[in-house]
Enzyme design. Structure first.
Site: not given
Ligand code: HOZ
Length: 427
Positions: A143, A238, A266
């Site tokens: 992702y 990434d 992050k």
């Molecule tokens: N897609 C995020 C985790 N890999 C979630 C982000 C969120 O919902 O804060």
């Protein structure tokens, strides 16, 4: 199943699409309404009734120092008093870029963004502009945020909700993204042979964290580097999740592979919204204003995000030797978890690396999206609610990563294992 906070979720649903600002937060795949959070401190997160949980989600990775670290909060407060956004350059942005360049040798120039999605989106546009080619390659289950070109066989919420792609992405654009099985060297070699001259970039999570944790098999990333270099294809790592999680730098530092571009997010924002793209000067300088590839953002390099990020990175730099202890703690926890499940006779497979892990509810091995998807998600949901009931906050999806922070203690580990013991009795 847990059904607290129904009123809050119902109220949210009246004004927020789906009641949440990011799909996985709706807890759909674990069959329950989400618990609303009131605050967090150190390794603990608290719901709106005041109940305390040991947090292994850590805002999906950023809070490596634990929540509300005093030095990070002080930096944010000091900065806020001087203004929260200027839309003009600040020294803090230079300091942040310097820290990143110093920590990750493949990065010669940086551009800050407000999210990881913006960073990967920019990396793709930049690669296309730089190479003059249109196709990109990614890997199933990786992702890279929700930009159109990258939301093809993606992991995270897309895997959690079983959505194959997304309406709204033009077919013509989707056709330009090839997605291959992670860790499949044969498929990789064949695809590069066939499409090399059309490929602008290959983007990969060097440790996949969004189909649950999946590790690259021996030689996979090395081969990727060789093939992309031989064919003039931009290699993008990434490292939004892995950047500064295992050491003061990226996972690339530990394996000695230099991608052309790296995406970060992050941890470098210390819990504030942030992203960054960095890499070779020659490629990065194609970004406007030096170059012709356009990218911009009113809140890019935002002072609050820079202050939280700089404070976090400076602490991590000082703590560089402590990453090993964090890994030891995670290893110890996972080892005990494995023993407890084995005693109870429930098959699990834990994929872990340093302070990042996923407990897959299956025999394993899990080495790509297909194998990850063979997990017993119903059993995971029961496990999740059992742990929650006992005071342990895990990802509300089988297909996400768990994290430890420097704020987690031996007492947290002991309590977690005791809570697991209680949960296993009812599983
Ligand atoms: N897609 C995020 C985790 N890999 C979630 C982000 C969120 O919902 O804060």
């Amino acid at each position: 199943m847990t059904k607290i906070n129904e009123d809050q979720f119902a109220a949210a649903g009246q004004v927020i699409a789906g009641g949440v600002n990011s799909p996985v937060r709706a807890w759909k795949s674990v069959d329950g309404d989400p618990v609303f959070v009131s605050h967090a401190q150190g390794s603990k997160i608290y719901d709106s009734t005041g109940k305390e949980y040991i947090d292994y989600v850590l805002s999906w990775g950023p809070m490596i120092l634990g929540h509300a670290h005093p030095e990070v909060i002080a930096a944010i407060c000091r900065t806020a008093q001087k203004g929260t956004s200027f839309g003009a350059p600040t020294d803090a942005e230079t300091n942040m870029a310097r820290l990143i360049c110093e920590a990750i040798p493949s990065i010669e120039r940086v551009r800050m963004t407000s999210s990881g999605t913006e960073a990967t989106m920019t990396a793709i546009r930049l690669s296309r502009g730089y190479t003059g080619r249109n196709m990109i390659m990614k890997f199933d289950g990786c992702y890279h945020g929700h930009a159109d070109s990258l939301l093809i066989k993606a992991g995270s919420g897309v895997a959690t909700l079983g959505i194959p792609g997304s309406p709204g992405i033009p077919e013509a654009l989707a056709k330009l993204t090839l997605s291959l099985p992670y860790n499949d060297l044969d498929a990789l070699e064949k695809a590069i042979e066939r499409y090399a001259s059309d490929l602008a970039a290959v983007i990969v999570e060097p440790i996949a964290g969004n189909m649950g944790v999946v590790l690259p098999e021996n030689g996979f990333l090395k081969k990727l580097r060789e093939l992309t270099a031989q064919n003039g294809i931009v290699l993008i790592f990434d490292e939004v999740i892995t950047g500064f999680r295992f050491c003061f730098g990226g996972y690339q530092n530990l394996i000695g592979i230099k991608p052309d571009l790296t995406c970060l997010g992050k941890i470098i924002g210390g819990g504030m919204p942030v992203g960054a793209i960095g890499g070779k000067k020659e490629i990065m300088e194609r970004l406007a204003p030096t170059g012709d590839v356009y990218q911009a953002g009113t809140l890019s390099g935002n002072p609050l995000a820079m202050s939280a990020g700089i404070a976090t990175l400076n602490i991590l730099k000082e703590k560089a030797d402590s990453f090993a202890a964090l890994t030891d703690r995670a290893n110890g926890l996972c080892w005990e978890v494995e023993k407890l499940f084995a005693k109870r006779g429930i098959a699990i497979c834990i994929n872990k690396i340093f302070s990042m892990f996923t407990i897959f509810f299956q025999q394993g091995p899990v080495y790509d999206l297909n194998t990850a998807m063979q997990s017993d998600t119903r059993l995971y949901a029961r496990f999740f609610h059992g742990m929650l009931e006992n005071g342990v906050w895990l990802a509300p999806s089988q297909f996400e990563a768990g994290f430890l922070s420097f704020a987690h203690t031996d007492e947290d580990m002991d309590k977690t294992l005791a809570d697991l013991g209680n949960t296993l009795k009812i599983l």
